[in-house]
Design a protein around this motif. Structure first.
Motif, PDB file in Angstrom:
ATOM      1  N   SER A 106       0.830  -1.199   0.000  1.00 45.19           N
ATOM      2  CA  SER A 106       0.000   0.000   0.000  1.00 45.19           C
ATOM      3  C   SER A 106       0.868   1.254   0.000  1.00 45.19           C
ATOM      4  CB  SER A 106      -0.898   0.015   1.237  1.00 45.19           C
ATOM      5  OG  SER A 106      -0.102   0.178   2.404  1.00 45.19           O
ATOM      6  N   VAL A 107       0.222   2.391  -0.221  1.00 45.96           N
ATOM      7  CA  VAL A 107       0.916   3.673  -0.152  1.00 45.96           C
ATOM      8  C   VAL A 107       1.500   3.857   1.246  1.00 45.96           C
ATOM      9  CG1 VAL A 107       0.597   6.178  -0.261  1.00 45.96           C
ATOM     10  CG2 VAL A 107      -0.454   4.710  -1.998  1.00 45.96           C
ATOM     11  N   ALA A 108       0.768   3.478   2.278  1.00 41.70           N
ATOM     12  CA  ALA A 108       1.276   3.596   3.652  1.00 41.70           C
ATOM     13  C   ALA A 108       2.531   2.751   3.843  1.00 41.70           C
ATOM     14  CB  ALA A 108       0.200   3.187   4.654  1.00 41.70           C
ATOM     15  N   ASP A 109       2.539   1.535   3.298  1.00 38.17           N
ATOM     16  CA  ASP A 109       3.739   0.698   3.391  1.00 38.17           C
ATOM     17  C   ASP A 109       4.924   1.388   2.723  1.00 38.17           C
ATOM     18  OD1 ASP A 109       2.278  -1.357   4.613  1.00 38.17           O
ATOM     19  OD2 ASP A 109       1.955  -2.435   2.726  1.00 38.17           O
ATOM     20  N   LEU A 110       4.665   1.993   1.559  1.00 40.42           N
ATOM     21  CA  LEU A 110       5.733   2.649   0.815  1.00 40.42           C
ATOM     22  C   LEU A 110       6.281   3.853   1.579  1.00 40.42           C
ATOM     23  CD1 LEU A 110       7.406   2.630  -1.770  1.00 40.42           C
ATOM     24  CD2 LEU A 110       5.618   3.979  -2.865  1.00 40.42           C
ATOM     25  N   THR A 111       5.414   4.632   2.209  1.00 39.44           N
ATOM     26  CA  THR A 111       5.886   5.806   2.952  1.00 39.44           C
ATOM     27  C   THR A 111       6.763   5.409   4.132  1.00 39.44           C
ATOM     28  OG1 THR A 111       3.939   5.936   4.382  1.00 39.44           O
ATOM     29  CG2 THR A 111       3.867   7.199   2.330  1.00 39.44           C
ATOM     30  N   ALA A 112       6.576   4.214   4.668  1.00 41.88           N
ATOM     31  CA  ALA A 112       7.355   3.752   5.816  1.00 41.88           C
ATOM     32  C   ALA A 112       8.648   3.054   5.415  1.00 41.88           C
ATOM     33  CB  ALA A 112       6.501   2.807   6.670  1.00 41.88           C
ATOM     34  N   ALA A 113       8.855   2.855   4.120  1.00 39.33           N
ATOM     35  CA  ALA A 113       9.999   2.080   3.642  1.00 39.33           C
ATOM     36  C   ALA A 113      11.279   2.906   3.645  1.00 39.33           C
ATOM     37  CB  ALA A 113       9.720   1.561   2.236  1.00 39.33           C
ATOM     38  N   ASP A 114      12.394   2.213   3.771  1.00 36.47           N
ATOM     39  CA  ASP A 114      13.713   2.820   3.618  1.00 36.47           C
ATOM     40  C   ASP A 114      14.134   2.625   2.164  1.00 36.47           C
ATOM     41  OD1 ASP A 114      16.412   3.773   4.841  1.00 36.47           O
ATOM     42  OD2 ASP A 114      16.908   1.976   3.665  1.00 36.47           O
ATOM     43  N   ALA A 115      14.485   3.704   1.487  1.00 33.80           N
ATOM     44  CA  ALA A 115      14.782   3.648   0.053  1.00 33.80           C
ATOM     45  C   ALA A 115      15.910   2.674  -0.268  1.00 33.80           C
ATOM     46  CB  ALA A 115      15.107   5.042  -0.474  1.00 33.80           C
ATOM     47  N   ALA A 116      16.978   2.716   0.494  1.00 32.40           N
ATOM     48  CA  ALA A 116      18.127   1.847   0.210  1.00 32.40           C
ATOM     49  C   ALA A 116      17.772   0.380   0.393  1.00 32.40           C
ATOM     50  CB  ALA A 116      19.307   2.225   1.096  1.00 32.40           C
ATOM     51  N   ASP A 117      17.114   0.059   1.501  1.00 30.71           N
ATOM     52  CA  ASP A 117      16.751  -1.331   1.770  1.00 30.71           C
ATOM     53  C   ASP A 117      15.766  -1.858   0.728  1.00 30.71           C
ATOM     54  OD1 ASP A 117      18.364  -1.300   4.007  1.00 30.71           O
ATOM     55  OD2 ASP A 117      16.713  -0.972   5.407  1.00 30.71           O
ATOM     56  N   LEU A 118      14.757  -1.037   0.406  1.00 32.10           N
ATOM     57  CA  LEU A 118      13.759  -1.468  -0.567  1.00 32.10           C
ATOM     58  C   LEU A 118      14.375  -1.603  -1.955  1.00 32.10           C
ATOM     59  CD1 LEU A 118      10.867  -2.272  -1.126  1.00 32.10           C
ATOM     60  CD2 LEU A 118      10.290   0.163  -1.344  1.00 32.10           C
ATOM     61  N   ALA A 119      15.254  -0.678  -2.325  1.00 31.74           N
ATOM     62  CA  ALA A 119      15.916  -0.760  -3.632  1.00 31.74           C
ATOM     63  C   ALA A 119      16.701  -2.063  -3.754  1.00 31.74           C
ATOM     64  CB  ALA A 119      16.829   0.443  -3.832  1.00 31.74           C
ATOM     65  N   ASP A 120      17.396  -2.443  -2.684  1.00 31.75           N
ATOM     66  CA  ASP A 120      18.134  -3.714  -2.698  1.00 31.75           C
ATOM     67  C   ASP A 120      17.182  -4.893  -2.828  1.00 31.75           C
ATOM     68  OD1 ASP A 120      20.603  -2.507  -2.464  1.00 31.75           O
ATOM     69  OD2 ASP A 120      20.751  -2.809  -0.293  1.00 31.75           O
ATOM     70  N   ALA A 121      16.068  -4.830  -2.126  1.00 33.10           N
ATOM     71  CA  ALA A 121      15.122  -5.947  -2.116  1.00 33.10           C
ATOM     72  C   ALA A 121      14.460  -6.175  -3.478  1.00 33.10           C
ATOM     73  CB  ALA A 121      14.042  -5.723  -1.055  1.00 33.10           C
ATOM     74  N   ILE A 122      14.250  -5.087  -4.230  1.00 30.37           N
ATOM     75  CA  ILE A 122      13.548  -5.239  -5.520  1.00 30.37           C
ATOM     76  C   ILE A 122      14.470  -5.014  -6.712  1.00 30.37           C
ATOM     77  CG2 ILE A 122      11.306  -4.683  -4.524  1.00 30.37           C
ATOM     78  CD1 ILE A 122      11.526  -1.905  -5.798  1.00 30.37           C
ATOM     79  N   ASP A 123      15.762  -4.877  -6.440  1.00 28.26           N
ATOM     80  CA  ASP A 123      16.783  -4.762  -7.479  1.00 28.26           C
ATOM     81  C   ASP A 123      16.528  -3.586  -8.419  1.00 28.26           C
ATOM     82  OD1 ASP A 123      19.179  -5.540  -8.642  1.00 28.26           O
ATOM     83  OD2 ASP A 123      18.181  -6.794 -10.132  1.00 28.26           O
ATOM     84  N   LEU A 124      16.328  -2.403  -7.832  1.00 23.44           N
ATOM     85  CA  LEU A 124      16.191  -1.156  -8.581  1.00 23.44           C
ATOM     86  C   LEU A 124      17.087  -0.109  -7.937  1.00 23.44           C
ATOM     87  CD1 LEU A 124      12.347  -0.882  -9.223  1.00 23.44           C
ATOM     88  CD2 LEU A 124      14.122  -1.321 -10.912  1.00 23.44           C
ATOM     89  N   SER A 125      17.241   1.009  -8.609  1.00 19.22           N
ATOM     90  CA  SER A 125      18.107   2.057  -8.060  1.00 19.22           C
ATOM     91  C   SER A 125      17.456   2.719  -6.848  1.00 19.22           C
ATOM     92  CB  SER A 125      18.414   3.117  -9.117  1.00 19.22           C
ATOM     93  OG  SER A 125      17.306   3.957  -9.319  1.00 19.22           O
ATOM     94  N   GLU A 126      18.290   3.119  -5.917  1.00 20.93           N
ATOM     95  CA  GLU A 126      17.803   3.814  -4.732  1.00 20.93           C
ATOM     96  C   GLU A 126      17.155   5.141  -5.118  1.00 20.93           C
ATOM     97  OE1 GLU A 126      19.535   5.651  -0.551  1.00 20.93           O
ATOM     98  OE2 GLU A 126      20.733   4.175  -1.633  1.00 20.93           O
ATOM     99  N   THR A 127      17.652   5.770  -6.168  1.00 20.78           N
ATOM    100  CA  THR A 127      17.095   7.047  -6.632  1.00 20.78           C
ATOM    101  C   THR A 127      15.647   6.877  -7.071  1.00 20.78           C
ATOM    102  OG1 THR A 127      19.286   7.755  -7.355  1.00 20.78           O
ATOM    103  CG2 THR A 127      17.400   8.935  -8.275  1.00 20.78           C
ATOM    104  N   ARG A 128      15.381   5.849  -7.868  1.00 20.57           N
ATOM    105  CA  ARG A 128      14.018   5.608  -8.350  1.00 20.57           C
ATOM    106  C   ARG A 128      13.079   5.308  -7.179  1.00 20.57           C
ATOM    107  NH1 ARG A 128      11.592   3.127 -13.307  1.00 20.57           N
ATOM    108  NH2 ARG A 128      13.711   3.211 -14.091  1.00 20.57           N
ATOM    109  N   VAL A 129      13.504   4.423  -6.298  1.00 13.97           N
ATOM    110  CA  VAL A 129      12.678   4.050  -5.150  1.00 13.97           C
ATOM    111  C   VAL A 129      12.466   5.260  -4.245  1.00 13.97           C
ATOM    112  CG1 VAL A 129      12.547   2.578  -3.105  1.00 13.97           C
ATOM    113  CG2 VAL A 129      13.327   1.621  -5.289  1.00 13.97           C
ATOM    114  N   GLY A 130      13.494   6.077  -4.073  1.00  9.95           N
ATOM    115  CA  GLY A 130      13.371   7.288  -3.265  1.00  9.95           C
ATOM    116  C   GLY A 130      12.342   8.246  -3.833  1.00  9.95           C
TER     117      GLY A 130
END
Length: 139
Positions: A106-130
């Motif tokens: 959800s959007v709420a889950d995304l707002t609580a996420a850490d960009a670096a950790d999530l980027a690693d988990a989904i194999d995308l750039s931290e910039t895009r996830v941020g």
């Protein structure tokens, strides 16, 4: 002894008969904690807010003198918790599936996420996830 997280040298702490170690580099602390799951299901933000409201129903003003909750507290979180992550600009079905596989539904889950950790988990750039996280927070 080396830090299990980052490999840096750990510092020792003691207070009375209690002893622990911590890492000045990454913040690791060897503190006992109980992470036993108390339920089998996952709780959404909306469910947590409802549980909070139910537990505090009838409370008067808080210790800080704040007015009692008029029932609107957390409505924006209810909305964000119900809103699918694909509602954020730039997240289509394929990215939404990758995010879901990483536990972001959800959007709420995304707002609580850490960009670096999530980027690693989904194999995308931290910039895009941020950028996604910022867009989610701006909603």
């Amino acid at each position: 002894m080396d830090c299990p997280r980052c490999g840096a040298r750990l510092s020792r702490l003691s207070l009375g008969d209690r002893r622990s170690v911590y890492c000045e580099e990454c913040g690791f602390a060897d503190v006992e904690s109980d992470h036993t799951r108390t339920s089998d299901g996952e709780e959404t933000w909306a469910d947590a807010i409802r549980r909070f409201r139910a537990a505090h129903a009838g409370d008067g003003a808080g210790a800080d003198g704040a007015a009692p909750d008029d029932g609107s507290f957390g409505d924006e979180l209810d909305d964000a918790a119900a809103e699918p992550v694909a509602a954020v600009d730039g997240i289509g079905p394929a990215y939404a599936e990758r995010l879901a596989n990483a536990g972001v539904h959800s959007v709420a889950d995304l707002t609580a996420a850490d960009a670096a950790d999530l980027a690693d988990a989904i194999d995308l750039s931290e910039t895009r996830v941020g950028r996604w996280i910022e867009r989610a927070r701006d909603r």
